[in-house]
Scaffold this motif. Sequence first.
Motif, PDB file in Angstrom:
ATOM      1  N   ALA A 165       0.819  -1.215   0.000  1.00  7.17           N
ATOM      2  CA  ALA A 165       0.000   0.000   0.000  1.00  7.17           C
ATOM      3  C   ALA A 165       0.852   1.263   0.000  1.00  7.17           C
ATOM      4  O   ALA A 165       0.408   2.322  -0.414  1.00  7.17           O
ATOM      5  N   SER A 166       2.082   1.157   0.443  1.00 14.04           N
ATOM      6  CA  SER A 166       2.956   2.335   0.440  1.00 14.04           C
ATOM      7  C   SER A 166       4.404   1.856   0.452  1.00 14.04           C
ATOM      8  O   SER A 166       4.680   0.666   0.581  1.00 14.04           O
ATOM      9  N   GLY A 167       5.306   2.802   0.316  1.00 20.01           N
ATOM     10  CA  GLY A 167       6.729   2.473   0.353  1.00 20.01           C
ATOM     11  C   GLY A 167       7.190   1.847  -0.957  1.00 20.01           C
ATOM     12  O   GLY A 167       6.375   1.568  -1.845  1.00 20.01           O
ATOM     13  N   PRO A 168       8.491   1.633  -1.094  1.00 20.29           N
ATOM     14  CA  PRO A 168       9.007   1.063  -2.338  1.00 20.29           C
ATOM     15  C   PRO A 168       8.582  -0.395  -2.488  1.00 20.29           C
ATOM     16  O   PRO A 168       8.125  -1.025  -1.531  1.00 20.29           O
ATOM     17  N   ALA A 169       8.711  -0.890  -3.723  1.00 18.14           N
ATOM     18  CA  ALA A 169       8.399  -2.299  -3.972  1.00 18.14           C
ATOM     19  C   ALA A 169       9.281  -3.162  -3.072  1.00 18.14           C
ATOM     20  O   ALA A 169      10.465  -2.877  -2.889  1.00 18.14           O
ATOM     21  N   THR A 170       8.683  -4.218  -2.500  1.00 10.91           N
ATOM     22  CA  THR A 170       9.446  -5.057  -1.566  1.00 10.91           C
ATOM     23  C   THR A 170      10.345  -6.042  -2.308  1.00 10.91           C
ATOM     24  O   THR A 170      11.367  -6.463  -1.790  1.00 10.91           O
ATOM     25  N   ASP A 171       9.937  -6.432  -3.507  1.00  8.26           N
ATOM     26  CA  ASP A 171      10.776  -7.283  -4.350  1.00  8.26           C
ATOM     27  C   ASP A 171      10.694  -6.758  -5.770  1.00  8.26           C
ATOM     28  O   ASP A 171       9.654  -6.238  -6.176  1.00  8.26           O
ATOM     29  N   PRO A 198       1.212 -17.288 -20.546  1.00  9.17           N
ATOM     30  CA  PRO A 198       0.945 -17.756 -19.175  1.00  9.17           C
ATOM     31  C   PRO A 198       2.181 -18.419 -18.554  1.00  9.17           C
ATOM     32  O   PRO A 198       2.549 -18.115 -17.408  1.00  9.17           O
ATOM     33  N   ALA A 199       2.845 -19.273 -19.318  1.00  5.45           N
ATOM     34  CA  ALA A 199       4.014 -19.974 -18.774  1.00  5.45           C
ATOM     35  C   ALA A 199       5.156 -18.996 -18.502  1.00  5.45           C
ATOM     36  O   ALA A 199       5.854 -19.096 -17.480  1.00  5.45           O
ATOM     37  N   ALA A 200       5.351 -18.033 -19.390  1.00  7.84           N
ATOM     38  CA  ALA A 200       6.442 -17.073 -19.207  1.00  7.84           C
ATOM     39  C   ALA A 200       6.194 -16.221 -17.965  1.00  7.84           C
ATOM     40  O   ALA A 200       7.124 -15.921 -17.201  1.00  7.84           O
ATOM     41  N   LEU A 201       4.928 -15.841 -17.732  1.00  6.97           N
ATOM     42  CA  LEU A 201       4.622 -15.028 -16.551  1.00  6.97           C
ATOM     43  C   LEU A 201       4.810 -15.858 -15.274  1.00  6.97           C
ATOM     44  O   LEU A 201       5.400 -15.388 -14.302  1.00  6.97           O
ATOM     45  N   ARG A 202       4.335 -17.086 -15.335  1.00  4.14           N
ATOM     46  CA  ARG A 202       4.456 -17.949 -14.152  1.00  4.14           C
ATOM     47  C   ARG A 202       5.938 -18.194 -13.836  1.00  4.14           C
ATOM     48  O   ARG A 202       6.348 -18.234 -12.675  1.00  4.14           O
ATOM     49  N   ASP A 203       6.720 -18.340 -14.878  1.00  2.00           N
ATOM     50  CA  ASP A 203       8.157 -18.553 -14.681  1.00  2.00           C
ATOM     51  C   ASP A 203       8.779 -17.344 -13.959  1.00  2.00           C
ATOM     52  O   ASP A 203       9.670 -17.495 -13.136  1.00  2.00           O
ATOM     53  N   ALA A 204       8.264 -16.155 -14.269  1.00  2.00           N
ATOM     54  CA  ALA A 204       8.838 -14.944 -13.676  1.00  2.00           C
ATOM     55  C   ALA A 204       8.358 -14.713 -12.244  1.00  2.00           C
ATOM     56  O   ALA A 204       9.141 -14.420 -11.348  1.00  2.00           O
ATOM     57  N   ILE A 205       7.045 -14.825 -12.029  1.00  3.47           N
ATOM     58  CA  ILE A 205       6.499 -14.401 -10.733  1.00  3.47           C
ATOM     59  C   ILE A 205       5.960 -15.564  -9.905  1.00  3.47           C
ATOM     60  O   ILE A 205       5.353 -15.337  -8.849  1.00  3.47           O
ATOM     61  N   GLY A 206       6.188 -16.801 -10.371  1.00  4.11           N
ATOM     62  CA  GLY A 206       5.687 -17.986  -9.660  1.00  4.11           C
ATOM     63  C   GLY A 206       6.016 -17.967  -8.167  1.00  4.11           C
ATOM     64  O   GLY A 206       5.126 -18.200  -7.332  1.00  4.11           O
ATOM     65  N   PRO A 207       7.260 -17.661  -7.795  1.00  9.33           N
ATOM     66  CA  PRO A 207       7.606 -17.670  -6.366  1.00  9.33           C
ATOM     67  C   PRO A 207       6.776 -16.675  -5.547  1.00  9.33           C
ATOM     68  O   PRO A 207       6.430 -16.962  -4.401  1.00  9.33           O
ATOM     69  N   TRP A 208       6.441 -15.539  -6.124  1.00  9.64           N
ATOM     70  CA  TRP A 208       5.641 -14.534  -5.396  1.00  9.64           C
ATOM     71  C   TRP A 208       4.192 -15.016  -5.243  1.00  9.64           C
ATOM     72  O   TRP A 208       3.547 -14.736  -4.241  1.00  9.64           O
ATOM     73  N   LEU A 209       3.695 -15.702  -6.294  1.00  8.58           N
ATOM     74  CA  LEU A 209       2.348 -16.272  -6.194  1.00  8.58           C
ATOM     75  C   LEU A 209       2.334 -17.343  -5.105  1.00  8.58           C
ATOM     76  O   LEU A 209       1.415 -17.396  -4.272  1.00  8.58           O
ATOM     77  N   ALA A 210       3.368 -18.163  -5.091  1.00  4.93           N
ATOM     78  CA  ALA A 210       3.464 -19.207  -4.071  1.00  4.93           C
ATOM     79  C   ALA A 210       3.551 -18.599  -2.676  1.00  4.93           C
ATOM     80  O   ALA A 210       3.106 -19.197  -1.686  1.00  4.93           O
ATOM     81  N   ALA A 211       4.078 -17.370  -2.613  1.00  9.41           N
ATOM     82  CA  ALA A 211       4.212 -16.687  -1.321  1.00  9.41           C
ATOM     83  C   ALA A 211       2.919 -15.976  -0.913  1.00  9.41           C
ATOM     84  O   ALA A 211       2.900 -15.278   0.100  1.00  9.41           O
ATOM     85  N   GLY A 212       1.870 -16.111  -1.743  1.00  8.26           N
ATOM     86  CA  GLY A 212       0.570 -15.596  -1.309  1.00  8.26           C
ATOM     87  C   GLY A 212       0.010 -14.428  -2.097  1.00  8.26           C
ATOM     88  O   GLY A 212      -1.102 -13.956  -1.825  1.00  8.26           O
ATOM     89  N   GLU A 213       0.739 -13.911  -3.089  1.00  7.30           N
ATOM     90  CA  GLU A 213       0.179 -12.841  -3.920  1.00  7.30           C
ATOM     91  C   GLU A 213      -0.941 -13.413  -4.786  1.00  7.30           C
ATOM     92  O   GLU A 213      -0.822 -14.524  -5.307  1.00  7.30           O
ATOM     93  N   THR A 214      -2.023 -12.663  -4.958  1.00  9.32           N
ATOM     94  CA  THR A 214      -3.165 -13.187  -5.722  1.00  9.32           C
ATOM     95  C   THR A 214      -3.628 -12.252  -6.833  1.00  9.32           C
ATOM     96  O   THR A 214      -4.557 -12.574  -7.564  1.00  9.32           O
TER      97      THR A 214
END
Lengths: 291, 291
Positions: A18-24, A41-57
């Motif tokens: 919600a504020s401050g610089p990007a955390t990653d 879809p595969a290229a995006l998942r390859d890039a941000i998969g770990p963040w999705l796994a960490a709970g980003e939706t």
Amino acid sequence: MIGVDWGTTSLRAYRIGASGPATDRLDRPGGILTVPQGGFPAALRDAIGPWLAAGETRVLLCGMVGSRQGWVEAPYLRCPAGPAEIAAATTAIPFAGAELRLIPGLTTEDEGGVPDVMRGEETKLVALAESLGTALACLPGTHSKWARLEDGRVTGFATHMTGETFAALSQHTILARTSVDGPDVPEAFSRGVDRARQPGGLLHHLFGARTLHLMGRLEQAETRSFLSGLLIGHEIVAAASGVTAVHLAGAAHLSALYAAALARNGIAVTQHDPDLVASGLRQIGRSLGWV
Amino acid sequence: MIGVDWGTTSLRAYRIGASGPATDRLDRPGGILTVPQGGFPAALRDAIGPWLAAGETRVLLCGMVGSRQGWVEAPYLRCPAGPAEIAAATTAIPFAGAELRLIPGLTTEDEGGVPDVMRGEETKLVALAESLGTALACLPGTHSKWARLEDGRVTGFATHMTGETFAALSQHTILARTSVDGPDVPEAFSRGVDRARQPGGLLHHLFGARTLHLMGRLEQAETRSFLSGLLIGHEIVAAASGVTAVHLAGAAHLSALYAAALARNGIAVTQHDPDLVASGLRQIGRSLGWV
């Protein structure tokens, strides 16, 4: 939320709160031109998969990924547009495990009724507009964008094909003989900027870069800087006529040239950090209720 | 006398009497770029030897043969200049069996003090100036020449790098994707010419050629003609501002485009036979007392 600036030659992604610089943040060369058909879809998942796994939706994308050559074509949104209008015009893309939305490019028409477009820059301009109120902003580049900002919205803009014209003229005309690579020559650059304010027109001024050299009044090592100043000068004369202040956000070297040329035209310059995308993505995400 | 127009890519020679058309003419591809070092005397003799054997004793040369890359560099003569001034400034070249003189190019400075040059065109303009009195003449080409003619002399001129800019932009920028070869589309050409009168500047108008296509308002087959009209239109706005009549002499296709663009700007056009060199050579020869 996750914000992604997916352009022709690179993919940049940010975890945004919600504020401050990007955390990653993530910056990789996998631009849309490297993605095989059906491979987004595969290229995006390859890039941000770990963040999705960490709970980003939630994932918000901007840039050429929304062009005809990209994942899904997101129609252009007509100016005036700010974060609210842009958020309302995002395109949902089905994506397993997250809500995905694509930011539209912007379109406007100039006095002559000719359309103009941007895709990706709107997100940077949203970030600039938030803090500036009413202003004229310039994002210099291959295709420079000049945008009028009012009350946090982009109310109109014009693209100038200056960088690409410089490349074509300095490599593929008689000027190529003398437009050799070398260090910038600020004095020659300024002469080019000043020349642009004189009568005669750009097509005549271009030949002057040749004749000044022929007559021994412009060194070979100066021709490239003179031509650069001439073209940027013509851009400024056309884009900032009657303007007293411009806000500039671009790569360091190019911004320095534009700042010098604007100052030479008596226009006050405020330079901004060009790293604006994450901030713009957050603001549009805020309008979506995502942060 | 013999008159020779020896340019970069061709050699044209004429046997010229006191009046009437040239009695003999010769047109061959042996431009100055094909001549080996020290080879100019032999190349000329090869071309006009039979005419010398037939009794001609005086040879007047114009064109790039008088440039730094040519036989002998003939210094530029400052405007205003007519046949008398040009004849007085010719350079004598030793040549066994004939008197040889080289016509200087012309130079001028524009309002901004920037030099301009021509070499070869001055001979055509001398021919035009004789019959026209006071006029504005345009010789369209890769580097178009706009010359003010007064009382038989060239009083000033401006070069516009329009043709070469068109080639570079239509082949080496994003516009190349749509600027495909094909038949001229007069309606698209006229739209480009009209666009040049609108505000925004050339560098912005160029991008419009892209966006009009992107928005479905300019067909791929029309883009090249639009771009051509846009550039010629910008040249005319700059070179013929406030002018009511222009005299045009150039190759048929290009002259037709310029005539259309001038008419579109409300400027009266008189087209002239572009085959003017022999007539100009005669007039300068007359000032030398050669005919």
